[in-house]
Write a protein that holds these residues in place. Structure first.
Motif, PDB file in Angstrom:
ATOM      1  N   VAL A 104       4.998   2.466   1.839  1.00  0.00           N
ATOM      2  CA  VAL A 104       4.717   1.191   1.171  1.00  0.00           C
ATOM      3  C   VAL A 104       6.047   0.465   1.045  1.00  0.00           C
ATOM      4  CG1 VAL A 104       3.797   0.058  -0.884  1.00  0.00           C
ATOM      5  CG2 VAL A 104       2.830   2.257  -0.118  1.00  0.00           C
ATOM      6  N   TYR A 160       3.660  -8.226   3.785  1.00  0.00           N
ATOM      7  CA  TYR A 160       2.656  -7.170   3.622  1.00  0.00           C
ATOM      8  C   TYR A 160       3.341  -5.883   3.158  1.00  0.00           C
ATOM      9  CZ  TYR A 160      -0.734  -9.947   6.325  1.00  0.00           C
ATOM     10  OH  TYR A 160      -1.600 -10.917   6.763  1.00  0.00           O
ATOM     11  N   PRO A 161       2.802  -5.212   2.132  1.00  0.00           N
ATOM     12  CA  PRO A 161       3.411  -3.954   1.682  1.00  0.00           C
ATOM     13  C   PRO A 161       3.038  -2.767   2.558  1.00  0.00           C
ATOM     14  CG  PRO A 161       1.567  -4.524   0.278  1.00  0.00           C
ATOM     15  CD  PRO A 161       1.745  -5.679   1.218  1.00  0.00           C
ATOM     16  N   VAL A 162       1.897  -2.843   3.252  1.00  0.00           N
ATOM     17  CA  VAL A 162       1.449  -1.740   4.116  1.00  0.00           C
ATOM     18  C   VAL A 162       0.863  -2.313   5.402  1.00  0.00           C
ATOM     19  CG1 VAL A 162       0.945  -0.158   2.203  1.00  0.00           C
ATOM     20  CG2 VAL A 162      -0.853  -1.691   3.044  1.00  0.00           C
ATOM     21  N   SER A 163       0.729  -1.447   6.385  1.00  0.00           N
ATOM     22  CA  SER A 163       0.088  -1.826   7.648  1.00  0.00           C
ATOM     23  C   SER A 163      -1.391  -1.453   7.603  1.00  0.00           C
ATOM     24  CB  SER A 163       0.761  -1.114   8.822  1.00  0.00           C
ATOM     25  OG  SER A 163       2.105  -1.522   8.954  1.00  0.00           O
ATOM     26  N   SER A 191      -5.527   0.457   4.724  1.00  0.00           N
ATOM     27  CA  SER A 191      -4.273   0.890   5.333  1.00  0.00           C
ATOM     28  C   SER A 191      -4.504   1.853   6.500  1.00  0.00           C
ATOM     29  CB  SER A 191      -3.385   1.567   4.286  1.00  0.00           C
ATOM     30  OG  SER A 191      -3.896   2.855   3.970  1.00  0.00           O
ATOM     31  N   ALA A 249       3.332  -3.919   7.861  1.00  0.00           N
ATOM     32  CA  ALA A 249       4.215  -3.770   6.705  1.00  0.00           C
ATOM     33  C   ALA A 249       5.560  -4.449   6.949  1.00  0.00           C
ATOM     34  CB  ALA A 249       4.429  -2.287   6.395  1.00  0.00           C
TER      35      ALA A 249
END
Length: 217
Positions: free
Chosen positions: A65, A106-109, A143, A174
């Motif tokens: 993250v 974006y914090p995650v993919s 995610s 991310a």
């Protein structure tokens, strides 16, 4: 220095305002004009600094993250996330001051599965109730680790414009940009309870670069 595309309107207004103030200062204050022009010039320069776009090398991430914004971690706690997860989650909140880079990443993919804009109040961004009462946008990603991750852009007392370019069905990567908030605000990230939190309250984050948590496979 590269400037963000959202800077155009603000810089035009700031340039006109600076020109008018400088003209009036010279006309009315004459030899004392610099006492007004110099601080006004400093404020004018801060507008350019606020809209700067730093050159950052974004890596590929799977379970990590990533800090979605530059700022300071002001909250890490277990909460009920009622809008999308509808259950318990770990909330990590990052406050952005007016001098931080305000690009939102974006914090995650994964895949964007939810997006909603909420009109609201303009409480100071560090107020705990700003997450549910202020103007904000909520996005959720499924995610790559098959977890629901929710995050919110929250307008603050000064920030009155939220920009978000994400749509449901988009692929999220991310660290890559999805939006922008003008002049002081907050980002909340809601993570699964078994997430390993790697940051602590008071940490300074660099958006797109710092790993703030790690989700279980």
């Amino acid at each position: 220095m590269k400037l963000h595309k959202e800077s155009k309107g603000t810089i035009i207004v700031a340039s006109i305002a600076f020109a008018i103030i400088a003209f009036l200062a010279v006309y009315f204050l004459q030899e004392w004009a610099l006492f007004l022009i110099i601080p006004t010039l400093l404020l004018y320069g801060l507008v350019f600094w606020f809209f700067r776009v730093p050159n950052r090398e974004i890596q590929d991430h799977h379970e990590n993250v990533i800090a979605p914004v530059d700022g300071k971690v002001v909250m890490i706690k277990e909460v009920m996330e009622e809008e999308f997860i509808k259950g318990k989650a770990i909330q990590v909140s990052i406050f952005m001051s007016p001098v931080n880079v305000h690009i939102c990443r974006y914090p995650v993919s994964g895949n964007v599965v939810y997006k909603k804009y909420h009109p609201g109040k303009y409480l100071v961004a560090w107020h705990e109730k700003s997450s549910t009462e202020n103007e904000r946008t909520t996005l959720a990603i499924n995610s790559l680790t098959n977890h629901a991750v929710v995050f919110r852009q929250i307008a603050g007392y000064v920030a009155r414009r939220i920009v978000f370019n994400s749509q449901e069905g988009d692929t999220a990567k991310a660290g890559h940009e999805f939006g922008f908030i003008k002049f002081g605000s907050r980002m909340d990230i809601f993570l699964p309870l078994d997430t390993e939190i790697l940051c602590k309250i008071g940490d300074k984050t660099k958006g797109g670069i710092d790993v703030i948590a790690k989700m279980q496979e």
